[in-house]
Design an enzyme around this catalytic site. Structure first.
Site, mmCIF file in Angstrom:
data_model
loop_
_atom_site.group_PDB
_atom_site.id
_atom_site.type_symbol
_atom_site.label_atom_id
_atom_site.label_comp_id
_atom_site.label_asym_id
_atom_site.label_seq_id
_atom_site.Cartn_x
_atom_site.Cartn_y
_atom_site.Cartn_z
ATOM 1 C CB CYS A 1 -12.184 22.412 41.785
ATOM 2 S SG CYS A 1 -10.880 23.659 41.544
ATOM 3 C CE LYS B 1 -8.011 20.668 41.357
ATOM 4 N NZ LYS B 1 -8.000 22.120 41.596
ATOM 5 C CG ASP C 1 -9.232 21.322 44.903
ATOM 6 O OD1 ASP C 1 -8.588 20.303 44.615
ATOM 7 O OD2 ASP C 1 -9.335 22.291 44.124
HETATM 8 C C1 VGL Z 1 -10.639 26.448 43.303
HETATM 9 C C2 VGL Z 1 -10.560 28.654 42.762
HETATM 10 C C3 VGL Z 1 -9.191 28.602 42.606
HETATM 11 C C4 VGL Z 1 -11.470 25.266 43.707
HETATM 12 C C5 VGL Z 1 -9.263 26.367 43.157
HETATM 13 O O1 VGL Z 1 -10.909 24.301 44.301
HETATM 14 O O2 VGL Z 1 -12.692 25.283 43.453
HETATM 15 N N1 VGL Z 1 -11.272 27.581 43.096
HETATM 16 N N2 VGL Z 1 -8.557 27.450 42.817
#
Ligand code: VGL
Ligand code: ZN
Length: 206
Positions: free
Chosen positions: A156, A111, A13
């Site tokens: 994540c 995702k 991410d």
């Molecule tokens: C994430 C919160 C919501 C992450 C993704 O990538 O850690 N955290 N969506």
């Protein structure tokens, strides 16, 4: 740690919304970019994850008025933190950081694209049973060890690392390539849980 030909670097991410100026900015999130780019040069196999929510996703506080961002609700699959709207499919916030060396990646796992369920882990959605297909990819390709870095350490990255262990993969996290959201001590809880699960926490890979 010595990088082996059948190791996978999984970059979690590294997207604009998790970097300074983004909708769910992680403090110093962009500082992981040169670190993960350097790591990517060392690995024969690189995969990326991309948080990829439809507008109005159930993990957004705006979908549950008057709930505030960073509060928690109970979803059918368990507790869910509510986030600011972030990583909406096709927006610049959902794009990878422009300096991320994404070209080398052989796989991008998206995702969180099901409206009714969030997904922190690269392997399973937050119901802990809907798979993303990553484990099958790794097994079919014979990749047995996963090294992770990215955003955010305590969400994540942590959930991906715990699932990787649960699935039987050797798993390491490179802390120099991660930054945390750190809600109510969640970074300390995450590092303890990862260590307990047998995830190797490395400062860096030279
Ligand atoms: C994430 C919160 C919501 C992450 C993704 O990538 O850690 N955290 N969506
Ligand atoms: Zn998300």
């Amino acid at each position: 740690m010595k990088v082996q030909p059948d190791d996978l670097l999984l970059i979690i991410d590294v997207q604009n919304d998790f970097c300074p100026g983004g909708a769910l900015a992680v403090a110093d999130g962009d500082t992981v970019v040169p670190v993960v780019n350097r790591l990517a040069e060392r690995f024969d196999h690189v995969a990326l994850t991309q948080d990829w929510h439809p507008a109005g996703h159930s993990s957004f506080a705006t979908s549950h008025p008057p709930a505030a961002p960073f509060s928690s609700i109970t979803m059918p699959y368990g507790p869910q933190t509510l986030w600011p709207d972030h990583c909406v499919q096709g927006t610049s916030g959902a794009a990878f950081h422009p300096q991320l060396a994404a070209d080398k990646a052989e796989l991008v796992i998206r995702k969180g694209f099901r409206a009714a369920i969030d997904s922190y882990s690269a392997f399973f959605e937050n119901d802990l049973k809907t798979p993303t297909g990553l484990a099958g990819y790794l097994r079919e390709r014979g990749l047995k060890r996963i090294v992770m870095a990215g955003l955010a350490t305590d969400y994540c990255v942590q959930y991906s690392a715990l699932d990787a262990r649960r699935l039987g993969f050797e798993t390491a996290v490179v802390m120099a390539g991660c930054r945390a959201i750190d809600l109510a001590g969640s970074l300390a809880t995450a590092t303890a849980a990862m260590t307990e699960a047998g995830v190797v926490l490395l400062d860096d890979i030279a």
